[in-house]
Design an enzyme around this catalytic site. Structure first.
Site, PDB file in Angstrom:
ATOM      1  N   ASP A  59     -76.739  44.566 -19.642  1.00  0.00           N
ATOM      2  CA  ASP A  59     -76.255  44.247 -20.988  1.00  0.00           C
ATOM      3  C   ASP A  59     -77.138  43.170 -21.621  1.00  0.00           C
ATOM      4  O   ASP A  59     -76.936  42.797 -22.787  1.00  0.00           O
ATOM      5  CB  ASP A  59     -74.773  43.854 -20.980  1.00  0.00           C
ATOM      6  CG  ASP A  59     -74.502  42.562 -20.217  1.00  0.00           C
ATOM      7  OD1 ASP A  59     -75.422  42.067 -19.520  1.00  0.00           O
ATOM      8  OD2 ASP A  59     -73.373  42.045 -20.303  1.00  0.00           O
ATOM      9  N   SER A  60     -78.161  42.706 -20.888  1.00  0.00           N
ATOM     10  CA  SER A  60     -79.216  41.877 -21.491  1.00  0.00           C
ATOM     11  C   SER A  60     -79.866  42.646 -22.641  1.00  0.00           C
ATOM     12  O   SER A  60     -80.551  42.051 -23.488  1.00  0.00           O
ATOM     13  CB  SER A  60     -80.265  41.497 -20.440  1.00  0.00           C
ATOM     14  OG  SER A  60     -80.659  42.628 -19.699  1.00  0.00           O
ATOM     15  N   ASP A  98     -74.665  48.535 -16.513  1.00  0.00           N
ATOM     16  CA  ASP A  98     -73.952  47.256 -16.589  1.00  0.00           C
ATOM     17  C   ASP A  98     -72.717  47.415 -17.481  1.00  0.00           C
ATOM     18  O   ASP A  98     -72.840  47.825 -18.645  1.00  0.00           O
ATOM     19  CB  ASP A  98     -74.909  46.226 -17.211  1.00  0.00           C
ATOM     20  CG  ASP A  98     -74.668  44.826 -16.719  1.00  0.00           C
ATOM     21  OD1 ASP A  98     -73.778  44.638 -15.878  1.00  0.00           O
ATOM     22  OD2 ASP A  98     -75.399  43.929 -17.181  1.00  0.00           O
ATOM     23  N   LYS A 128     -72.329  47.963 -12.588  1.00  0.00           N
ATOM     24  CA  LYS A 128     -72.306  46.545 -12.209  1.00  0.00           C
ATOM     25  C   LYS A 128     -71.289  45.837 -13.091  1.00  0.00           C
ATOM     26  O   LYS A 128     -71.156  46.167 -14.276  1.00  0.00           O
ATOM     27  CB  LYS A 128     -73.690  45.905 -12.394  1.00  0.00           C
ATOM     28  CG  LYS A 128     -73.692  44.404 -12.136  1.00  0.00           C
ATOM     29  CD  LYS A 128     -75.089  43.829 -12.114  1.00  0.00           C
ATOM     30  CE  LYS A 128     -75.595  43.404 -13.475  1.00  0.00           C
ATOM     31  NZ  LYS A 128     -74.752  42.407 -14.177  1.00  0.00           N
ATOM     32  N   GLU A 130     -69.400  41.699 -13.723  1.00  0.00           N
ATOM     33  CA  GLU A 130     -69.495  40.267 -13.413  1.00  0.00           C
ATOM     34  C   GLU A 130     -68.158  39.707 -12.944  1.00  0.00           C
ATOM     35  O   GLU A 130     -67.105  40.116 -13.438  1.00  0.00           O
ATOM     36  CB  GLU A 130     -69.939  39.503 -14.669  1.00  0.00           C
ATOM     37  CG  GLU A 130     -71.314  39.897 -15.172  1.00  0.00           C
ATOM     38  CD  GLU A 130     -71.721  39.134 -16.442  1.00  0.00           C
ATOM     39  OE1 GLU A 130     -70.990  38.208 -16.868  1.00  0.00           O
ATOM     40  OE2 GLU A 130     -72.782  39.481 -16.998  1.00  0.00           O
ATOM     41  N   GLU A 197     -76.990  35.189  -9.400  1.00  0.00           N
ATOM     42  CA  GLU A 197     -77.821  34.694 -10.506  1.00  0.00           C
ATOM     43  C   GLU A 197     -77.761  33.172 -10.617  1.00  0.00           C
ATOM     44  O   GLU A 197     -76.670  32.578 -10.669  1.00  0.00           O
ATOM     45  CB  GLU A 197     -77.365  35.335 -11.831  1.00  0.00           C
ATOM     46  CG  GLU A 197     -78.174  34.819 -13.026  1.00  0.00           C
ATOM     47  CD  GLU A 197     -78.078  35.651 -14.284  1.00  0.00           C
ATOM     48  OE1 GLU A 197     -77.452  36.723 -14.258  1.00  0.00           O
ATOM     49  OE2 GLU A 197     -78.657  35.223 -15.303  1.00  0.00           O
TER      50      GLU A 197
HETATM   51  O1  KIV Z   1     -77.928  42.231 -17.913  1.00  0.00           O
HETATM   52  C1  KIV Z   1     -78.802  41.982 -17.087  1.00  0.00           C
HETATM   53  O2  KIV Z   1     -79.995  42.224 -17.274  1.00  0.00           O
HETATM   54  C2  KIV Z   1     -78.380  41.380 -15.829  1.00  0.00           C
HETATM   55  C3  KIV Z   1     -79.441  40.860 -14.918  1.00  0.00           C
HETATM   56  C4  KIV Z   1     -79.907  39.565 -15.438  1.00  0.00           C
HETATM   57  C5  KIV Z   1     -78.973  40.777 -13.519  1.00  0.00           C
HETATM   58  O3  KIV Z   1     -77.219  41.295 -15.570  1.00  0.00           O
END
Ligand code: KIV
Length: 304
Positions: A59-60, A98, A128, A130, A197
């Site tokens: 989600d970056s 994510d 993924k 969090e 992280e």
């Molecule tokens: O969203 C992302 O790119 C991430 C990585 C920094 C692990 O969660």
């Protein structure tokens, strides 16, 4: 301009599909796991060709592609759209989608439904999310449905407002203990892997040694079982800021600006397009066309 591709890429194209089991075996054999982010088809294709183990559609995306100040505005629809593009480009790497903010926090049922969409609609192999022990119910439900889950603890960007910003974690004894407990709990709940992280290297190394599942570090030192970076940071494509833990392998932002400047100059000076960038019509076709045109011009121009 031709760029040579390393002979290693041949090996990469002959690779077998990477699965969660592959990552587990790599940890058992002490082989480091490589992971990078991708948000589009060409990047996914290049990563797959280079031989990456896993691709995270992070989600970056919100920050490095969509220009938001943080990841909180990213929606399920944004994520699915980009996951689909990545899955069209990468056929070998393990693909991890994510889960965005508010797609798994409201209820475990909603988390399961949204996790399913990553596999069913967007071609991902895993998701993924969090958080630590507060996520156990959702993780149990998702993994029970056969969807592999990668956990993510330490600096969790979706909680920046609670954390007081993008701040490293686990630097007090109390915090370190909580992270170790979270790591064990996530493994117990069924996570196949865990992102660590921005936590101290010693703590990340200890968690990696204690867990059976592979850890993937970002700003967590060399003791993790694998490493992940945001591809735009590594390529120098995201200029707003670069975290201390990033190693830049290129400066593509500057190269892009340089290329665009050259293009603008070429257009302004009529250097582009040149003959090799232009199409021609065979001479006899052209002559016939001109003849017809002149004839038509003399009689009824409107009919031409
Ligand atoms: O969203 C992302 O790119 C991430 C990585 C920094 C692990 O969660």
């Amino acid at each position: 301009m031709s760029t040579q591709i390393s002979p290693f890429s041949k090996i990469a194209t002959e690779r077998k599909k990477v699965t969660t089991l592959t990552l587990k075996h790599k940890k058992q054999r002490a082989q480091a796991i490589s992971m990078l982010t991708a948000y589009d088809y060409p990047t996914a294709l290049a990563l797959d060709q280079a031989g990456i183990d896993a691709i995270l559609v992070g989600d970056s995306l919100g920050m490095v592609v969509l220009g938001y100040p943080n990841t909180l505005s990213v929606t399920m629809e944004d994520m699915l759209h980009h996951c689909k593009a990545v899955s069209r480009g990468a056929k070998t790497a393990l693909l991890v989608g994510d889960m965005p903010f508010m797609s798994y926090q409201v209820s475990a049922q909603e988390a399961l439904r949204n996790a399913g969409r990553f596999l069913q609609e967007a071609g991902m192999d895993a998701v993924k999310l969090e958080g630590g022990i507060e996520r156990l119910e959702a993780i149990r439900l998702i993994t029970a449905a056969g969807i592999p889950v990668m956990g993510h603890i330490g600096l969790t960007p979706q909680s920046i407002h609670q954390l007081g910003g993008f701040r490293s974690q686990g630097r007090s004894g109390v915090e370190a203990r909580r992270l170790l407990e979270d790591a064990f709990a996530l493994q117990m709940a069924g996570c196949f892997s865990l992102v660590l992280e921005s936590i101290p290297s010693r703590l990340a190394e200890m968690i990696s040694e204690k867990l059976d599942i592979p850890t993937i570090g970002i700003g967590a030192g060399a003791g993790c079982d694998g490493q992940v970076l945001v591809t735009h940071d590594l390529l120098g494509l995201f200029e707003r800021f670069t975290p201390r833990f990033v190693k830049k392998y290129a400066n593509l932002h500057n190269q892009m600006v340089e290329a665009f400047i050259q293009y603008i100059e070429d257009v302004q000076c009529h250097r582009f397009p040149a003959a090799e960038h232009s199409l021609d019509i065979p001479e006899e076709e052209w002559q016939e066309f001109i003849k017809d045109y002149h004839l038509a011009e003399r009689s009824i121009p409107i009919a031409f």
